[in-house]
Write an enzyme that holds these catalytic residues in place. Structure first.
Site, PDB file in Angstrom:
ATOM      1  NE  ARG B  51      -2.632  -2.324   3.473  1.00 16.59           N
ATOM      2  CZ  ARG B  51      -3.212  -2.511   4.647  1.00 16.59           C
ATOM      3  NH1 ARG B  51      -3.416  -1.480   5.458  1.00 16.59           N
ATOM      4  NH2 ARG B  51      -3.579  -3.706   5.028  1.00 16.59           N
ATOM      5  CG  ASP B  53       0.010   5.678   4.586  1.00 20.06           C
ATOM      6  OD1 ASP B  53      -0.738   4.683   4.534  1.00 20.06           O
ATOM      7  OD2 ASP B  53       0.852   5.854   5.496  1.00 20.06           O
ATOM      8  NE  ARG B 199       4.608   9.953   5.976  1.00 19.58           N
ATOM      9  CZ  ARG B 199       3.318   9.929   6.306  1.00 19.58           C
ATOM     10  NH1 ARG B 199       2.546   8.937   5.856  1.00 19.58           N
ATOM     11  NH2 ARG B 199       2.813  10.850   7.065  1.00 19.58           N
TER      12      ARG B 199
END
Lengths: 249, 249
Positions: B51, B53, B199
């Site tokens: 995935r 975000d 991140r």
């Protein structure tokens, strides 16, 4: 009152153009809203070097306005950038003579037009370049055609029909076509541009590049002074107002 | 049935992430809608390498799906690109063995993170880079700190708390910091990444770059296996999934 000159950049994607229009989000409206708030409700009107249409971008539009606020230009710039939406940025701000005029004093402008000739356009470039579906034009032919445009001419053939301007003589100083990777960039500078002139030149040169029009035909097209003899108006989102020139600055 | 592998790029700005979520516009939903239409209503499910975000971008996400349509991969790619929204593009498509799996077969990934350190951020970069308000970090210190991250470690400290993954040992193969004009680009590659790992690494290295954290402290941070010891999670819109690696391809 002092007069401030600001150089601004905007992403034209989210605007119905530069100029205020009832019920529409425009660049002028957003800036005037922030300035009016800064002046505690006293209406501020800004004046630009000229309008840009919906979806047209600017990397060097110039505006001026008058203010009674006693804030140094660099601080004024920062305050504006804090309050403006992120698709408008003030790049530079300076105090100018009180008779400086962002439109009347323009001595020239430079625009950029970008075609993306890659086979599959990057999704990140969809609002910022015009995709050609992988078609790569004959840039040599486009450059040859561009020769006929450079110089002082009556550019009626490259002017949108719905205009009230009478004198259509302008000087195109430079017209360059350069590859940047798979993007073809046209830059054009001159002492003034008629309504839609850059987009009609881009559309006409494109037709030369893909063989739908002879490079040698441009002289006749210009001499015709007939909009119908030129090519289609190229899409708005490939166009950037890049720089505005002023004589004294 | 044949299995097709597609490399896709998307501008994450307009998506609530990759994966289907009720009532949200997601990348997976948009692609499955088009494929289902192409298959005249027969539901198609796609599988991605992983995935991404909301607001995270991809320049090289990989998906696979099965189809009964007898269309060569290049034509399938074109048909998809015609029907997909412009913020998703299929960059490449090929037929793969029927046991190829876009997620299970991943041998590594590369991500990019971009900070825009210019004094005034270009409005054209606002969705695609994280602006630092003109702050320029000490990149040498960030590179020193990065040394401690490269290698095989338990990266619990760089993993979002809300995850069900048990084994948090991963190998970071490369971690580079390079200026591109006023943009600082971090590229990181490895055999696998925990949820929010890139991140959180970006956020932690940034704190080193601006002097809020010692470059020499990273070893201890990793050894702590404690998320609270690492830095803030850097904003989503600076992140790009750039490439997915597969052993056999």
């Amino acid at each position: 009152m002092v007069r401030l000159k600001a150089t601004i950049s905007y992403d034209g994607t989210g605007f119905a153009g530069y100029q205020v229009q009832p019920g529409e989000r425009t660049v002028q409206l957003e800036i005037e809203k922030v300035l009016t708030t800064m002046q505690k409700g006293t209406q501020v009107k800004i004046t630009a070097s000229g309008r840009t249409d919906a979806r047209v971008h600017a990397t060097g539009q110039v505006i001026h306005f008058d203010t009674a606020l006693e804030i140094p230009p660099e601080k004024f710039q920062k305050a504006l950038n804090v309050q403006l939406p992120r698709d408008i940025r003030v790049l530079h701000m300076e105090q100018v003579k009180e008779d400086f005029h962002a439109r009347y004093d323009v001595s020239g402008k430079r625009y950029r037009y970008i075609w993306d000739c890659s086979t599959v356009q990057s999704p990140f470039r969809r609002h910022y370049t015009v995709e050609t579906g992988g078609v790569k034009p004959n840039v040599e032919a486009m450059r040859e055609a561009a020769q006929a445009i450079v110089g002082t001419h009556d550019f009626s053939c490259f002017c949108a029909a719905n205009t009230s301007v009478v004198d259509k003589v302008r000087t195109v100083e430079t017209l360059e076509l350069v590859w940047q990777g798979e993007e073809l960039h046209m830059t054009i500078s001159g002492n003034g541009f008629l309504y839609n002139m850059v987009r009609i030149i881009a559309g006409t040169l494109w037709e030369v590049g893909v063989g739908r029009r002879e490079a040698s035909s441009l002289e006749k097209t210009i001499a015709s002074m007939d909009r119908a003899q030129a090519g289609k108006t190229a899409p708005a989102h490939g166009l950037y107002l890049e720089q505005v020139f002023y004589q004294d600055l």
